[in-house]
Design an enzyme around this catalytic site. Sequence first.
Site, PDB file in Angstrom:
ATOM      1  N   GLU A  85       0.808  -1.222   0.000  1.00  0.00           N
ATOM      2  CA  GLU A  85       0.000   0.000   0.000  1.00  0.00           C
ATOM      3  C   GLU A  85       0.841   1.272   0.000  1.00  0.00           C
ATOM      4  O   GLU A  85       0.327   2.361  -0.255  1.00  0.00           O
ATOM      5  CB  GLU A  85      -0.920   0.006   1.229  1.00  0.00           C
ATOM      6  CG  GLU A  85      -2.008  -1.048   1.206  1.00  0.00           C
ATOM      7  CD  GLU A  85      -3.072  -0.799   0.154  1.00  0.00           C
ATOM      8  OE1 GLU A  85      -3.117   0.326  -0.394  1.00  0.00           O
ATOM      9  OE2 GLU A  85      -3.846  -1.730  -0.128  1.00  0.00           O
ATOM     10  N   GLU A 116       7.856 -22.059   7.460  1.00  0.00           N
ATOM     11  CA  GLU A 116       8.235 -21.215   8.597  1.00  0.00           C
ATOM     12  C   GLU A 116       9.244 -21.873   9.527  1.00  0.00           C
ATOM     13  O   GLU A 116       9.781 -21.231  10.422  1.00  0.00           O
ATOM     14  CB  GLU A 116       7.004 -20.827   9.405  1.00  0.00           C
ATOM     15  CG  GLU A 116       6.373 -21.976  10.168  1.00  0.00           C
ATOM     16  CD  GLU A 116       5.189 -21.515  11.010  1.00  0.00           C
ATOM     17  OE1 GLU A 116       5.198 -21.819  12.211  1.00  0.00           O
ATOM     18  OE2 GLU A 116       4.279 -20.875  10.471  1.00  0.00           O
TER      19      GLU A 116
END
Length: 299
Positions: A85, A116
């Site tokens: 953004e 992960e």
Amino acid sequence: MACDLNQLITEAPNTKTIDIDKKTPIEILKLMNEEDKKVALAVERELPNIARAVEKIIEAFNKGGRLIYIGAGTSGRLGILDAAECPPTFGTDPEQVIGLIAGGQDALVNAIEGAEDSTEAGVKDLKDINISNKDVIVGIAASGRTPYVIGALTYANEVGATTVSLTCNPNAEINEIASISIAPVVGPEIITGSTRLKAGTAQKMVLNMLSTASMIGVGKVYKNLMVDVQPTNKKLIERAKRIVMMATDVSYQEAEKLLLKSKYKPKVAIIMKKAKCTYEEALERLERGKGFVHKAITF
């Protein structure tokens, strides 16, 4: 592993929702709403630590450094969302704020849970973007024990980068690794261990603060207007016009003319109008003002 999880607040059972499977939809929603109300208060308690991180990010930006988010699963996706953004909202280079996720781009839409568990992968992903001591690395992990994030933060420390941890467990391992620890404690989730809920909301709120306050701190906002917005579509073009109108108190038509003269740079258009100067003069004023419109119009 069982012992580790037992020590985590984010994995604890929520006594208020122990029979949630017997509730009606409205009862479930009321429970969720009540739990969500706790999130903003948890973030509020961490404001001093968030402010320390913002100061370091502003310092990094002013030195040509970057803000890099790194996480796995929901945490990684939230970092990428915030990074994505920044260019349209603040006119930043796409490389100034970067989001990295365990498992790469595929992990954005597909759960790649095993990714992960590798500390080496976290190191590799930071090496691939050539981090330096100018950068700020924010490791995001609700549990605070994700190996991918641990590896990344450890390596970032070795490089001399500023390290920040964002977790929802106060005694998390990554808090000990990072130079700045942000740990909004939101308590047990309504669904035990589902940290995409309150923990995810808290992380999103903190990421909003980190990027927005830092962008304000380097002149990306005038008054409360996003004056570096990139008018790349019809909606954003209209927003740019509205921003110029609000900042300079001109008509729609004059705002349109100013944007044309400024090559559709709202910040420059505002300076041209406020300082009664040419496009070239506005650019020079902006440079002298280090990107701040309020400084540029007072020279």
